[in-house]
Design a protein around this motif. Structure first.
Motif: not given
Length: 312
Positions: A265-285
């Protein structure tokens, strides 16, 4: 299949349905609360508390649960635990609404992704449980993810960490209370203790230039806001019904439905920003979650129970 096995299977199926329903509802709650704009998070939570109490009182009457409720309120120890649980669920609701209505739904999903690992940590340090090596590995990887998000994304994930801490300790208290407090009575008392906070919040919001929004933005908005109590109570009651019927390993698998839905909902539907640094954190999670799920599956195959197997 014997009658006993059939009854056991029916119970497990019902448990999965109840728990799955709870996590599905929690997953779509951000969309529901976004429909309540321009109502702010402080007013929403205040109505959420008061209307949850009204809904629970109705349920107590319909289910004839007043006798059990009366037995609980005559036990000061249980009242104290429900008061603490109420404070924790209030913090969780308030932080969740602040995150949802300020464009940080992705960060709220991070909090619920980490929550299972937080639960394991609480088991270790509070309940003195011993955990397996894969669980320790998942905890370590999740800690690295938080460090990456803080250092490289440049923003302390206070929403995520507040959500996982408050709901984790809330679950710990519910576990400690156990069957002594049924789901409806528990939520009724938790809401009751929060009445002063809710009233103060409504008074403070009423004193602002915008004022209270209830009834001032059309019938549809008022109806949606009035259902905040039902939207709050129903998934909590479904969750309680589910946990009584299935074991913790199954709950551990199902609970990832909520953060996955919130992330989408946040990243795809509402288009919240997902810079590479945040993607890195989520991928590790997600790697940590993968390790955690593997451990759950191995435990289920061995017929063991989560958090009750000694580290080898």
């Amino acid at each position: 299949m014997t009658p006993t096995n059939a009854a056991s299977r029916a119970t497990r199926t019902a448990g999965v349905a109840y728990a799955g329903g709870a996590y599905l509802l929690w997953g779509v709650l951000p969309l529901y609360f976004l429909l309540l704009t321009p109502t702010g998070p402080w007013e929403v939570v205040a109505w959420r508390v008061l209307l949850s109490l009204v809904f629970c009182l109705l349920l107590l009457t319909v289910t004839r649960g007043w006798a059990a409720f009366g037995a609980i309120i005559r036990q000061p120890r249980l009242l104290a635990w429900t008061a603490l649980a109420g404070v924790l669920i209030y913090v969780n609701w308030q932080v969740f609404l602040i995150g949802t209505l300020s464009g940080h739904i992705v960060e709220t999903s991070l909090g619920y992704f980490i929550n299972p690992i937080t639960t394991v940590l609480l088991g270790v340090f509070v309940l003195k449980e011993r955990i397996r090596r894969l669980q320790w590995a998942a905890i370590g990887i999740a800690a690295v993810a938080v460090v990456v998000i803080v250092l490289f994304y440049g923003s302390f994930p206070w929403i995520a960490l507040s959500l996982t801490a408050s709901f984790g300790v809330y679950g710990l208290i519910k576990k400690k209370i156990g069957p002594a407090v049924d789901a409806i009575s528990g939520l009724t008392l938790e809401s009751f203790w929060l009445i002063p906070i809710a009233v103060v919040q409504l008074l403070l919001v009423a004193a602002t230039p915008e004022g209270l929004t209830m009834g001032s933005h059309g019938v549809w908005h008022a109806v949606l806001l009035a259902f905040a109590g039902v939207a709050t109570a129903v998934p909590l009651l479904l969750f309680a019904a589910g946990t009584r019927r299935i074991n913790l390993t199954v709950i551990g698998m199902i609970q990832f439905v909520t953060p996955v839905m919130q992330f989408i909902i946040g990243a795809v539907v509402l288009g919240e920003p997902m810079p590479p640094e945040r993607w890195a954190g989520f991928i590790i999670v997600w790697i940590a979650i993968g390790v955690f799920v593997v451990d759950l599956l191995l435990t289920m195959r061995r017929g063991g129970r989560v958090n009750e197997v000694r580290t080898t």
